[in-house]
Design an enzyme around this catalytic site. Structure first.
Site, PDB file in Angstrom:
ATOM      1  N   GLY A  13      84.854 -25.377  88.374  1.00 33.09           N
ATOM      2  CA  GLY A  13      84.439 -24.497  87.275  1.00 33.09           C
ATOM      3  C   GLY A  13      84.440 -25.244  85.947  1.00 33.09           C
ATOM      4  CG  HIS A  14      88.043 -26.696  84.237  1.00 34.27           C
ATOM      5  ND1 HIS A  14      88.976 -26.563  85.229  1.00 34.27           N
ATOM      6  CD2 HIS A  14      88.453 -25.893  83.223  1.00 34.27           C
ATOM      7  CE1 HIS A  14      89.922 -25.735  84.840  1.00 34.27           C
ATOM      8  NE2 HIS A  14      89.628 -25.296  83.633  1.00 34.27           N
ATOM      9  CD  GLU A  26      78.478 -15.726  82.162  1.00 38.01           C
ATOM     10  OE1 GLU A  26      78.448 -15.258  83.319  1.00 38.01           O
ATOM     11  OE2 GLU A  26      77.476 -15.786  81.422  1.00 38.01           O
ATOM     12  CG  HIS A  78      88.878 -25.218  88.782  1.00 39.87           C
ATOM     13  ND1 HIS A  78      87.719 -24.681  88.278  1.00 39.87           N
ATOM     14  CD2 HIS A  78      89.889 -24.540  88.195  1.00 39.87           C
ATOM     15  CE1 HIS A  78      88.006 -23.709  87.450  1.00 39.87           C
ATOM     16  NE2 HIS A  78      89.325 -23.606  87.364  1.00 39.87           N
ATOM     17  NE  ARG A  95      97.973 -18.664  84.919  1.00 39.00           N
ATOM     18  CZ  ARG A  95      97.371 -18.635  83.717  1.00 39.00           C
ATOM     19  NH1 ARG A  95      96.065 -18.425  83.635  1.00 39.00           N
ATOM     20  NH2 ARG A  95      98.065 -18.822  82.607  1.00 39.00           N
ATOM     21  CG  MET A 147      94.601 -24.367  78.661  1.00 44.18           C
ATOM     22  SD  MET A 147      95.912 -23.182  78.354  1.00 44.18           S
ATOM     23  CE  MET A 147      95.889 -22.243  79.853  1.00 44.18           C
ATOM     24  CB  VAL A 171      82.248 -22.346  89.496  1.00 42.84           C
ATOM     25  CG1 VAL A 171      82.127 -23.113  90.804  1.00 42.84           C
ATOM     26  CG2 VAL A 171      81.290 -22.925  88.451  1.00 42.84           C
ATOM     27  CD  GLN A 179      89.470 -18.220  76.987  1.00 41.67           C
ATOM     28  OE1 GLN A 179      90.678 -18.251  76.889  1.00 41.67           O
ATOM     29  NE2 GLN A 179      88.804 -19.049  77.780  1.00 41.67           N
ATOM     30  CG  ASP A 189      89.343 -16.873  81.502  1.00 41.17           C
ATOM     31  OD1 ASP A 189      90.121 -16.097  82.075  1.00 41.17           O
ATOM     32  OD2 ASP A 189      89.299 -18.089  81.750  1.00 41.17           O
TER      33      ASP A 189
END
Ligand code: PAF
Length: 280
Positions: free
Chosen positions: A36-37, A149, A34, A188, A30, A177, A154, A151
């Protein structure tokens, strides 16, 4: 890096990857990217993707009426620069009317792992996630999709959905991460005040200690109660802290002797709802 904003250009670009023999991976996001993405892109490549398409789409369908859709961070220019630097091949940025054309009437409802936890806290959330992920898989026709992982629920919902609908895609789970102090990276986190940011790593610390205790045989309910009391004392408002079967998300009152378990948590700190989970 190609940028596509409509379906014909996305289909032409992904067809060209296939024609060139490049296995395509999709990385649904979305935006507000960061580390993690970006790790998802690296993991997709390491898993054999010859081309990576990242989607950036703030999906209105997965936000409830009183949730933070309007304030969800958006930074298209910054995100595109990060994707380029990470070696992404394609950015898929569909406008809302491309993803959900007027008159659309189909949603994906996944039972099983959607029940409880985030499913209770955010009614309709997983319907929105499953619907958009199903569409992203079909639009991209990717062979691989990387999900963090962080989420966990999800990840289970999307894995179940792809299996149940026979979508020929492999779901690749990618470890969370974390910041140096253990806080799971999240778009967030930027809304935490400096004081909340200093408190936030306690969530992971309390979970790590509780998981170790449960793993060593401590009683589940008392261990979780102790961790919850510690979190409340530090200013968190926990929604849940639970031990679950890793794939079904069913709660466990006692440690399982066989099969993976996960400790999952959601807790509000100020206006930010933090999610985390770890293996037990
Ligand atoms: O995890 C997210 O960012 C979103 O839920 C996802 C998977 C991109 C679907 O909108």
């Amino acid at each position: 890096m190609q940028i596509c904003r409509d379906l014909p250009s996305l289909r032409a670009a992904t067809a060209a990857f296939r024609a060139a023999g490049r296995r395509l991976a999709v990385v649904p996001t979305m935006g507000a990217l960061h580390e993690g993405h970006l790790a998802l892109i690296g993991a997709a490549r390491a898993a054999g993707a010859g081309a990576v398409a990242a989607s950036i789409f703030v999906n209105p369908l997965q936000f409830g009426p009183n949730e933070d859709l309007a304030r969800y961070p958006r930074d298209e220019e910054g995100d595109l620069a990060k994707l380029r630097a990470a070696g992404c091949d394609l950015a898929w940025l569909p406008p809302v009317e491309v993803m959900y054309p007027p008159g659309n009437a189909t949603v994906i409802e996944v039972a099983g792992p959607s029940a409880g936890w985030e499913g209770d806290a955010r009614p309709g959330h997983f319907r929105g996630v499953a619907t958009v992920c199903c569409k992203l898989f079909l639009q991209s026709q990717a062979e691989l999709a990387a999900f963090g992982e962080k989420d966990w629920q999800q990840l289970q919902v999307v894995t179940r959905m792809a299996a149940d609908l026979d979508i020929p895609i492999r779901i690749l789970p990618v470890p969370t991460v974390r910041e140096a102090d253990g806080l799971a990276m999240s778009s967030r986190n930027r809304f935490l005040s400096p004081q909340e940011r200093a408190t936030a790593p306690l969530l992971h610390r309390a979970m790590t200690e509780a998981a170790a205790a449960i793993g060593a045989g401590a009683p589940v309910a008392a261990t979780l109660e102790g961790a919850l009391a510690r979190l409340r004392g530090a200013g968190f408002a926990p929604d849940y802290l639970a031990l679950v079967e890793a794939e079904t998300m069913r709660p466990l009152a006692a440690r399982r002797e066989q099969g993976p378990m996960r400790l999952i948590a959601a807790a509000r700190l100020g206006t930010v709802r933090l999610l985390d989970n770890i293996a037990v």
